[in-house]
Design an enzyme around this catalytic site. Structure first.
Site, PDB file in Angstrom:
ATOM      1  N   HIS A  48       0.693  -1.046  -0.034  1.00 46.58           N
ATOM      2  CA  HIS A  48       0.174   0.050  -0.064  1.00 46.58           C
ATOM      3  C   HIS A  48       0.693   1.176   0.011  1.00 46.58           C
ATOM      4  CE1 HIS A  48      -0.254   0.294   4.575  1.00 46.58           C
ATOM      5  NE2 HIS A  48       0.939  -0.244   4.472  1.00 46.58           N
ATOM      6  N   HIS A  49       2.079   1.169   0.332  1.00 43.39           N
ATOM      7  CA  HIS A  49       2.832   2.307   0.024  1.00 43.39           C
ATOM      8  C   HIS A  49       3.604   2.827  -1.423  1.00 43.39           C
ATOM      9  CE1 HIS A  49       2.795   3.167   4.451  1.00 43.39           C
ATOM     10  NE2 HIS A  49       3.507   1.800   4.657  1.00 43.39           N
ATOM     11  N   ALA A  50       3.195   1.832  -2.265  1.00 39.39           N
ATOM     12  CA  ALA A  50       3.775   1.965  -3.560  1.00 39.39           C
ATOM     13  C   ALA A  50       2.857   2.787  -4.355  1.00 39.39           C
ATOM     14  CB  ALA A  50       3.880   0.726  -4.459  1.00 39.39           C
ATOM     15  N   ASN A  97      -0.705   5.044   1.783  1.00 36.27           N
ATOM     16  CA  ASN A  97      -0.418   6.576   0.963  1.00 36.27           C
ATOM     17  C   ASN A  97      -0.211   6.410  -0.376  1.00 36.27           C
ATOM     18  OD1 ASN A  97       1.968   5.359   1.742  1.00 36.27           O
ATOM     19  ND2 ASN A  97       2.995   7.207   1.836  1.00 36.27           N
TER      20      ASN A  97
END
Length: 193
Positions: A133-135, A179
């Site tokens: 989920h940060h990519a 993010n």
């Protein structure tokens, strides 16, 4: 209602034992599958789906920018920062790709398979890896380099399996916000994050 549990033993990340220097448990996927096998035995055989290939560069390009895929993810220094593993900037890119990026590409395919399985059969599906989920489209961070959920959504919309205006709800149960997913879909009113 059907159940799909998507898993491949190639999900585990192994880098000559150096992966143990990171707080992320890179062998949790096989351990989770082992626990499921103990608990569900024969039923797991019916539910198990195996992503037999990695997500392709073209499929990744539905979300990720070409300079990110072709340049940044070919740089050990960049990957050391994105994966939060400083020592890998001294390793050859072929080793990083084989030990870390390939399992993540396979997990990204698993996310797509799980989404397809849940939509096609109106059931429940889970991928035992993924959740990167940060990519974002042009950046990796927090041990996330491929935006697997975003790739799955874009692929399903492109194939017509999911309508372009069909409302989606993305629920992230991690301790901190996804993010990257938020950046990718910031302008998409059909997705609630």
């Amino acid at each position: 209602m059907s159940a799909h549990i998507v898993y491949n033993r190639a999900y585990d990340i192994g880098l000559l034992g150096l992966e143990r220097l990171h707080p992320f448990d890179s062998h949790k996927y096989s351990r989770a599958f082992g626990l499921l096998r103990k608990r569900f035995r024969r039923a797991l055989r019916r539910w198990h789906r195996n992503p037999e290939r990695e997500i392709s560069p073209g499929e990744l390009a539905t979300v990720h920018h070409s300079h990110y895929l072709d340049r940044d993810l070919r740089s050990p220094a960049y990957l050391a920062q994105a994966l939060e593993l400083p020592f890998i900037d001294r390793l050859p890119i072929w080793l990083i790709d084989r030990a870390v990026l390939r399992p993540m590409r396979r997990a990204t395919m698993g996310t797509l398979m799980a989404a397809r399985g849940a939509l096609a059969e109106g059931g429940f599906a889970v991928n035992l890896a993924g959740g990167f989920h940060h990519a974002s489209a042009s950046r990796g961070e927090g041990f996330c380099v491929y935006a697997d959920v975003a790739v799955a959504i874009r692929m399903l919309r492109a194939s017509g399996e999911l309508g372009h205006d069909e409302p989606l709800l993305y629920i992230d149960l991690d301790a901190h916000q996804g993010n990257g997913v938020a950046r990718i879909f910031a302008e998409d009113p059909s997705l609630r994050i």
